[in-house]
Write an enzyme that holds these catalytic residues in place. Structure first.
Site, mmCIF file in Angstrom:
data_model
loop_
_atom_site.group_PDB
_atom_site.id
_atom_site.type_symbol
_atom_site.label_atom_id
_atom_site.label_comp_id
_atom_site.label_asym_id
_atom_site.label_seq_id
_atom_site.Cartn_x
_atom_site.Cartn_y
_atom_site.Cartn_z
ATOM 1 N N ASP A 133 49.300 37.604 34.330
ATOM 2 C CA ASP A 133 49.682 38.598 33.332
ATOM 3 C C ASP A 133 51.401 38.773 33.529
ATOM 4 O O ASP A 133 51.997 38.926 32.799
ATOM 5 C CB ASP A 133 49.107 39.857 32.951
ATOM 6 C CG ASP A 133 47.824 39.848 32.380
ATOM 7 O OD1 ASP A 133 46.910 40.410 32.462
ATOM 8 O OD2 ASP A 133 47.896 39.056 31.444
ATOM 9 N N SER A 141 41.228 45.765 35.351
ATOM 10 C CA SER A 141 40.024 45.906 36.121
ATOM 11 C C SER A 141 39.085 44.663 36.169
ATOM 12 O O SER A 141 39.326 43.595 35.226
ATOM 13 C CB SER A 141 39.255 46.966 35.299
ATOM 14 O OG SER A 141 38.701 46.535 33.985
ATOM 15 N N HIS A 142 38.238 44.541 37.221
ATOM 16 C CA HIS A 142 37.389 43.550 37.151
ATOM 17 C C HIS A 142 36.199 43.887 38.023
ATOM 18 O O HIS A 142 35.571 43.387 38.744
ATOM 19 C CB HIS A 142 38.238 42.294 38.033
ATOM 20 C CG HIS A 142 37.855 40.903 37.354
ATOM 21 N ND1 HIS A 142 37.329 39.738 37.973
ATOM 22 C CD2 HIS A 142 37.876 40.705 36.091
ATOM 23 C CE1 HIS A 142 37.289 38.967 37.253
ATOM 24 N NE2 HIS A 142 37.595 39.350 36.110
ATOM 25 N N ASN A 143 35.735 45.023 37.113
ATOM 26 C CA ASN A 143 34.616 45.751 37.689
ATOM 27 C C ASN A 143 33.197 45.029 37.724
ATOM 28 O O ASN A 143 32.409 44.820 38.628
ATOM 29 C CB ASN A 143 34.371 47.163 37.061
ATOM 30 C CG ASN A 143 35.583 47.893 37.043
ATOM 31 O OD1 ASN A 143 36.551 47.621 38.021
ATOM 32 N ND2 ASN A 143 35.879 48.777 36.099
ATOM 33 N N HIS A 144 32.803 44.731 36.447
ATOM 34 C CA HIS A 144 31.728 43.991 36.406
ATOM 35 C C HIS A 144 31.265 42.580 37.235
ATOM 36 O O HIS A 144 30.206 42.544 37.787
ATOM 37 C CB HIS A 144 31.090 43.757 34.933
ATOM 38 C CG HIS A 144 30.876 45.125 34.127
ATOM 39 N ND1 HIS A 144 32.077 45.836 33.698
ATOM 40 C CD2 HIS A 144 29.881 45.359 33.414
ATOM 41 C CE1 HIS A 144 31.566 47.092 33.134
ATOM 42 N NE2 HIS A 144 30.016 46.745 33.064
ATOM 43 N N ASP A 198 47.971 52.095 33.471
ATOM 44 C CA ASP A 198 46.725 53.009 33.722
ATOM 45 C C ASP A 198 45.621 52.042 33.358
ATOM 46 O O ASP A 198 45.708 51.010 32.726
ATOM 47 C CB ASP A 198 46.640 53.878 32.403
ATOM 48 C CG ASP A 198 46.525 53.386 31.026
ATOM 49 O OD1 ASP A 198 47.629 53.090 30.407
ATOM 50 O OD2 ASP A 198 45.273 53.200 30.610
ATOM 51 N N GLN A 212 39.345 29.403 35.305
ATOM 52 C CA GLN A 212 40.619 30.408 35.874
ATOM 53 C C GLN A 212 41.886 29.210 35.798
ATOM 54 O O GLN A 212 41.835 28.155 35.893
ATOM 55 C CB GLN A 212 40.372 31.010 37.364
ATOM 56 C CG GLN A 212 39.092 31.931 37.167
ATOM 57 C CD GLN A 212 39.425 33.144 36.613
ATOM 58 O OE1 GLN A 212 40.286 34.000 37.121
ATOM 59 N NE2 GLN A 212 38.845 33.437 35.259
ATOM 60 N N HIS A 269 36.424 44.725 25.311
ATOM 61 C CA HIS A 269 37.227 44.105 26.560
ATOM 62 C C HIS A 269 38.568 43.563 25.772
ATOM 63 O O HIS A 269 39.592 43.765 26.505
ATOM 64 C CB HIS A 269 36.584 43.389 27.315
ATOM 65 C CG HIS A 269 37.222 42.846 28.420
ATOM 66 N ND1 HIS A 269 37.190 43.417 29.741
ATOM 67 C CD2 HIS A 269 38.209 41.918 28.976
ATOM 68 C CE1 HIS A 269 37.795 43.229 30.707
ATOM 69 N NE2 HIS A 269 38.627 42.116 30.174
#
Lengths: 86, 236, 748
Positions: C116, C93-96, C497, C313, C48
């Protein structure tokens, strides 16, 4: 040191959309014995003070001024001494 | 007419209101930081939309205690003009400058969509450029727009003609299908008894330019300008 | 030796490092790392953060162009749009986390990508998302779908950044592995561009924002693993976002940048303080010294290890210009934020972590970044590839009632109206949204600060194509994203992407990955859209079942005059309807094949990149000259669905007459539902017909008259045979109710 345990509930007679939604969800899970649901808030405050009457007055004031909206909410609370210094 | 847009921590639509007044209408406007205790000589105070204090505790509950709100209340008492848009309306309700309270939308969902309103009253500083009964297209974007007033308060509002906007269909029907959030009597905007403080959930600053799809919101601002030119007295 | 015992003896394994990587660390340091140092290596060398499996492949992307001000390697890519303005953008992405706790996973995903953007000095002005879930017939999928949408809504609305476009797709390969990709676009003046570099030896390093707690420790390694039953127990790894805090950070950070008080800024994301401080030092070629005793904490008794790896965060690292610390502190204080000096920039290139007097860790920064191993993974063509591409869809029976097929496709969640989703997003805040969700092929924003320009934004990926043929699927994805921009009248500038794949240690998955990047790169080159930023998400697998290869493209385009923007809805009765591009004829990999025949196979439609370029150019020039009233490209559902969508925009009907010639080498369902690229439906006043034909001829692209707008029915004739005759109301009912109906049906 006191712990104030505060309950804030929607006033009876006012539609509580969250309560209605929760009630329907319970019924869908098979809990047909549930007649009504109200959803409110529970808060805990740690309040420094020596005189319980003083602290109670303060908490009551906080509840009316900020923590609840008297137009649509009712509040109640319990005070418990938790002793010692912070 | 000098406009002042109050900025609370978490306000989002302050820059939008500022843009409409300064660039679209070319009128003087200033930002007013929530910690100020004076209103910089502004005639019309706008409490903009957004999520002041994250909507934490209750929407508008913390912002109403900002230092600037004392000056806003004094200004309102003296007959000065105040508009609360969306979160601004919620703050005015919590501050007691308007009657009633705001609940969560009945379907518990946030709604960002076009909405039609019927203009119920045109003899106010805010609506004198509209026609009585006109159906206007002013969008909404809120999760807590379900306006509530108890029976007694509601009766007073109606009796004193304090309801300024109601949700309607595009065809003009003020009924349940037109109501996006469950607000009592389809109320979308009200004024105080004296008629100088307006609170509304829809966003007029989002429809003051053709490129955004509707210019119906512009008339609210030009109403204020016309009112301002006619003098600051209560000339109804 | 049991796994637990092995872990105690080899703590690096528990942290996700291989034995070989541990050896490398020993060689670099010339000593054993302590626990904190080991933890720092583990997160910085995770896939990551370190991109160790993907870096060699990512180098294939074209990344440079005259208008690119900042390419990959920074927090976001930045592209010039003229007149001293630029846009910064990135997708991530923040999939998991979203698989475990959808609401907060999605919310914190939005928070991370927004940081970002503003860390570069750009004001965030738009959000987009690309979401994938299992089919809505399953309870779990509904739970994750609604949670994710609610989370994005909650966070995006609160910070006042409009979510203006996106895509939602449902497919069995995403069961257990939802994909939540969030893209943010920001606007800035060239002079406000800030990089995340800790330069200026002796400069202070400040930490601002939320207090540090134990959130998400080892979240970076969590994202670098497959999910299993044990993952549920790792629930504490999910962080809770505070969008109010984020809003305060946005305003205060932009203010200190505008005031000229800042040398560098970096947001804290995956791997928290460790990665941000390390990356800042690495980029500047300096070192950084941090005293964890100075850091405001939320929990008691936190160790230096926990503090350095915490993923709490809404925190930023700021390096103020020497002498400007007071101004910076004052601005943060006014916004109600805690800003504390926690260290300083040094000249020895070392990451030095102190705990008061004691040195808790000491590692040269470049060991953690530049020395991260790079793996050249084995690639092997997937077993299914040849088999599936040789399937000939023509063996499938031709359905009798093509109008019923159309209704069924319109009601399918992958095609149906997404209003249920975007109505929960405030897409109007900022009063820049000139083409809102649903009204065009891409969102178009006017820029109220920047004159008459507009920007067009879209995210796209056809994961089915990418599965069947990763190379061409990748190229088709870039083609589709840029074509969507062209349909609004915009010129594509660049792309970002988000590459979502399974486990790259499996040769067939790595083959999918590398082939997709090759295909995307070729398309980016021909269509002149460099890749300026991006993200890789590997290990999207559950119980060894990988997601379809899903390389999502976020495309950004420019309109010099936003008044010339174009939507997709048909206009007045009597307008002519034309097709730019060749007749559709290929059913391979289509939604039609999947929905109606239950087949996912066939060669993917052919893509001629030069033709694609010319078709986009034709469409753009016809829009710029004010010739056409609407433009809409063919995508899922092909020609018939696209025509229906054009009708639904304003409730207009159309009569479409397709000649027999359109069926040459094809058949009716391929013509109506084939999803070939480089095809755009346009509508325009009849008097413009010769101009349209002339433009097509000049650009050497085919164009065909389809029919006329009118009445309140959609009628399609093929060679005089009436195959579709439906009232627009019926189209609307199928399409508008698609997703709500699915959600209300009893689930499995």
């Amino acid at each position: 040191m006191y712990k104030a345990m505060i309950r804030i509930m929607p006033k009876k007679g006012i539609l509580d959309p969250q309560g209605v939604a929760v009630g329907k969800a319970l019924a869908a899970l098979g809990y047909s014995s549930v007649n009504e649901v109200w959803v409110g808030k529970y808060m805990e405050l740690l309040v420094a003070g020596d005189e319980p009457a003083q602290v109670e007055l303060q908490v009551r004031e906080m509840c009316s001024r900020l923590l609840s909206n008297p137009v649509i909410e009712d509040f109640s609370f319990e005070l418990v001494e938790i002793g010692g210094r912070p | 007419m000098k406009f002042g847009v109050v900025v609370f921590p978490g306000s989002n639509c302050d820059a939008d209101c500022y843009h409409v007044i300064q660039r679209v209408l070319a009128e003087p406007v200033e930002y007013i930081w929530h910690q100020q205790d004076s209103l910089s000589g502004c005639d019309c105070i706008i409490l903009p939309g957004g999520f002041s204090y994250g909507d934490y505790l209750r929407t508008g509950a913390i912002a109403r205690f900002s230092p600037v709100m004392e000056a806003v209340a004094a200004h309102a008492r003296q007959g000065g003009l105040v508009i609360g848009i969306c979160n601004g309306f919620q703050i005015l309700l919590e501050a007691g400058l308007l009657p009633g309270a705001m609940l969560r939308n009945r379907d518990l969902k946030f709604h960002c969509q076009a909405s039609w309103l019927r203009v119920e009253r045109t003899d106010t500083p805010f609506t004198n450029r509209y026609q009585q009964g006109q159906i206007v297209n002013i969008p909404i974007a809120h999760g807590d727009g379900n306006y509530y007033a108890d029976a007694e308060t509601l009766a007073e509002l109606e009796a004193n003609r304090q309801v300024v906007f109601r949700y309607a269909t595009a065809a003009g029907a003020v009924d349940a299908t037109a109501n996006p959030n469950g607000s009592v009597a389809n109320i979308a905007g009200i004024v105080n008894r004296a008629g100088n403080v307006l609170g509304m959930m829809p966003h007029p600053e989002r429809c003051a330019e053709a490129i955004l799809g509707s210019e119906d919101g512009r008339l609210l601002f030009t109403s204020l300008l016309r009112w301002g030119k006619g003098g600051m007295s209560d000339g109804r | 030796m049991g796994a637990e015992q092995a872990g105690a003896v080899c703590p690096w394994r528990e942290m996700g490092l291989s034995d070989q990587e541990y050896q490398q660390i020993l060689e670099l340091l010339q000593r054993e790392p302590n626990y904190l140092e080991l933890g720092m290596f583990a997160v910085m060398w995770s896939e990551h953060c370190g991109y160790k499996n993907s870096r060699p492949v990512l180098k294939l992307f074209p990344t440079a162009a005259a208008h690119v001000l900042q390419g990959p390697g920074e927090n976001a890519g930045v592209v010039d749009i003229g007149d001293g303005w630029a846009v910064a953008f990135k997708i991530e992405s923040h999939n998991h986390p979203s698989a475990i706790e959808p609401f907060q996973g999605a919310a914190t995903g939005v928070g991370g990508i927004v940081r970002d953007i503003f860390t570069m000095g750009a004001r965030p002005i738009a959000l987009l998302d690309s979401l994938r879930f299992g089919p809505l017939t399953e309870n779990r999928a509904r739970y994750i779908f609604s949670g994710v949408v609610a989370g994005i809504s909650h966070y995006g609305n609160c910070i006042g950044v409009p979510t203006v476009a996106g895509e939602v797709f449902f497919h069995p390969s995403y069961e257990g592995n939802p994909l939540v990709n969030a893209m943010c676009v920001g606007l800035l003046r060239h002079q406000d561009l800030k990089r995340g570099a800790a330069s200026g030896v002796g400069n202070s390093v400040m930490l601002v924002g939320a207090r540090t707690g134990r959130d998400g420790i080892h979240g970076a390694t969590f994202a670098s693993e497959e999910l299993s039953a044990a993952s549920e127990e790792r629930r504490p790894a999910v962080q809770v976002g505070d969008p109010f805090m984020e809003k305060l950070l946005i305003e205060s950070c932009l203010e200190i940048i505008a005031g000229g008080y800042v040398v560098g800024m970096q947001d804290l994301g995956a791997a928290g303080l460790t990665s941000s401080s390390c990356e800042m030092a690495s980029r500047a070629g300096t070192g950084i010294e941090i005293d964890v005793a100075c850091i405001p904490l939320r929990e008691h008794g936190m160790t230096p290890y926990e503090i350095m790896l915490s993923e709490s965060q809404e925190r930023m690292l700021v390096v103020p210009r020497a002498g400007c610390e007071t101004q910076v502190e004052e601005i943060f204080r006014r916004w109600g934020l805690e800003a504390v000096v926690i260290g300083r920039v040094t000249e020895d290139g070392v990451m030095r972590i102190r705990d008061g007097e004691r040195i808790a860790a000491e590692v040269p920064a470049r060991f953690l970044t530049d020395e991260c191993p790079v793996y050249y993974r084995e690639e092997q063509e997937a077993e299914y590839y040849q088999r599936l591409r040789q399937f000939d869809p023509a063996v499938l029976p031709l359905p009798q009632a093509l109008d019923q097929v159309l209704l069924q496709l319109l009601a399918a969640p992958n095609i149906a109206s997404k209003q249920w989703v975007f109505e929960q997003y405030d897409h109007m805040v900022g009063i820049n949204t000139a083409v809102p969700p649903g009204a065009g092929d891409a969102a178009v924003l006017r820029l109220k600060e920047a004159g008459s320009k507009g920007i067009a934004l879209k995210t796209d990926c056809n994961s089915r194509f990418c599965y069947l043929d990763p190379y061409w699927g990748g190229a088709l994805t870039v083609a589709e994203a840029t074509r969507n921009l062209a349909c609004t009248g915009a010129t594509p500038l660049a792309v970002t992407d988000c590459l979502n794949f399974g486990n790259p240690e499996k040769p067939e998955i790595f083959w999918q990955f590398r082939q997709a990047v090759l295909g995307m790169s070729e398309a980016c080159r021909v269509l002149e859209t460099p890749v300026v930023s991006g993200n890789v998400s590997f290990y999207n697998e559950t119980n060894s079942q990988a997601v379809n290869p899903t390389p999502v493209v976020g495309a950004v385009g420019l309109l010099e005059n936003v008044e010339q923007r174009c939507g997709l809805a048909f206009g007045p009765d009597g307008d002519l309807v034309y097709l730019l591009g060749p007749w559709p004829a290929e059913m391979g990999g289509s939604e039609y094949l999947s929905q109606i025949h239950g087949v996912e196979a066939g060669p993917v439609p052919r893509l001629d990149l030069q033709l694609e370029k010319r078709v986009q150019q034709t469409c753009r020039s016809l829009i710029a000259s004010g010739t056409v009233r609407s433009a809409h490209d063919l995508a899922e559902g092909g020609l018939a669905v696209a025509l229906a969508e054009c009708c639904l925009g304003r409730g207009k009907g159309a009569v479409v007459e397709l000649p027999a010639a359109a069926l040459t080498g094809s058949r009716p369902d391929a013509l109506l539902f084939g999803e070939g690229p480089s095809r755009i439906i346009i509508s325009f006043p009849p008097e413009q017909e010769s101009s349209v034909r002339a433009a097509a001829e000049q650009n050497q692209i085919p164009c065909y008259r389809l029919g006329r707008v009118g009445a309140e029915r959609l009628q399609i004739l093929i060679a005089d045979d009436l195959v579709v005759d439906l009232p627009v109301a019926a189209l609307y009912e199928a399409w508008a109710g698609g997703i709500p109906r699915c959600l209300n049906q009893p689930s499995m």
